[in-house]
Design a protein around this motif. Structure first.
Motif: not given
Length: 309
Positions: A202, A272, A275, A277, A281-282, A284, A286-287
């Protein structure tokens, strides 16, 4: 404060950026950003930098830089034409054409065809020599009656020896096959365990940590993109900026990481809308809710040593 400066300042405040934030994202000095907002273009180093800095400022705060330059074209100084540069480019073009037309360069163009023809000729000669040697080899003579018994005895002994050798060979082949099967299964299990694993924590304010397991030593690539808005992004490896720039929505940028890298950072001015990769592989991110964010990637030391063995 003129109209274009006021419009840029309002967009910056709406994004939640301070002048210091904007300086960190765009790498434009704070005094130049203030001069742009106040319409004091004379404080900038030159007319070219006026247009370039305004476009980068606009793109970073979510405005269309090209449209803004067109709208306020009468208020922004135009860069002076550089005739000497045009002449220099023309002279270089002529020199390049003359160099390409030289006999040496023409010969270089035909080098691949010459090399292929030489290889074919050598191959034909080698095949011809082998055929001559084979045809001129010693011919077998027909044995007389007195020699037939001895030859028959030798053949019998040879068959017994071949049978024994064949038995030993079959056993060796079976053992070798078993060893190869075990080796293949071991390699498959190693490949399964060496798959890249990405663990994203996070976000803690303006920072976020990503742990990497089984990161390859070479060939690592980052794919950066923006979705829904413009995002300013930079990649930092060993304290040095490898790439930086503004990506509009729907665009992406691929960055190749150095070999044996164990840690690197991705800094985003609009997390926000960013993106990421890694090797397809993505990641994430967004936390978290912070807009300006630094994401630190760290390879797990234990896993890296294991994959190297």
């Amino acid at each position: 404060m003129d109209e274009i400066g006021q419009k840029l300042r309002d967009a910056r405040i709406q994004k939640g950026y301070t002048i210091d934030d904007l300086q960190q994202i765009t790498k434009i000095q704070k005094r130049y950003l203030i001069a742009i907002e106040e319409g004091n273009f004379d404080a900038l180093p030159g007319d070219f930098y006026v247009r370039a800095f305004i476009k980068q400022y606009a793109d970073t705060v979510g405005l269309d830089g090209d449209a803004l330059l067109t709208q306020f074209q009468q208020d922004i100084p135009e860069p002076q034409p550089q005739e000497y540069a045009a002449q220099s480019v023309e002279n270089k073009t002529r020199a390049t054409r003359a160099e390409e037309a030289s006999p040496v360069n023409r010969l270089r163009c035909y080098l691949p065809q010459i090399a292929i023809a030489a290889i074919v000729v050598v191959a034909v000669i080698v095949i011809y020599v082998i055929m001559l040697v084979y045809q001129s080899g010693p011919k077998q003579t027909i044995p007389t009656d007195s020699e037939s018994v001895a030859v028959s005895s030798k053949r019998s002994t040879s068959k017994t020896s071949k049978s024994s050798t064949s038995s030993k060979t079959s056993k060796t082949s079976a053992a070798s096959s078993s060893s190869k099967t075990a080796e293949k299964s071991s390699k498959k299990s190693t490949k399964k365990s060496s798959k890249l694993d990405i663990s994203v924590a996070d976000a803690n304010g303006a920072t976020q940590a990503v742990t990497l397991k089984n990161l390859p030593k070479t060939g690592n690539k980052l794919t950066l993109g923006a979705t829904g808005a413009t995002a300013w992004i930079s990649v930092i490896v060993n304290g040095s900026t490898t790439w930086q720039g503004s990506l509009t929505s729907g665009n992406s940028q691929e960055v190749t990481l150095p070999d044996n890298v164990t840690t690197f950072q991705v800094r985003s001015g609009n997390a926000t809308a960013t993106t990421i990769k890694l090797n397809g592989q993505s990641v994430d991110i967004s936390k978290g809710t912070s807009i300006v964010r630094t994401i630190t990637f760290t390879a797990d030391a234990t896993e890296s040593e294991g994959s190297q063995e």
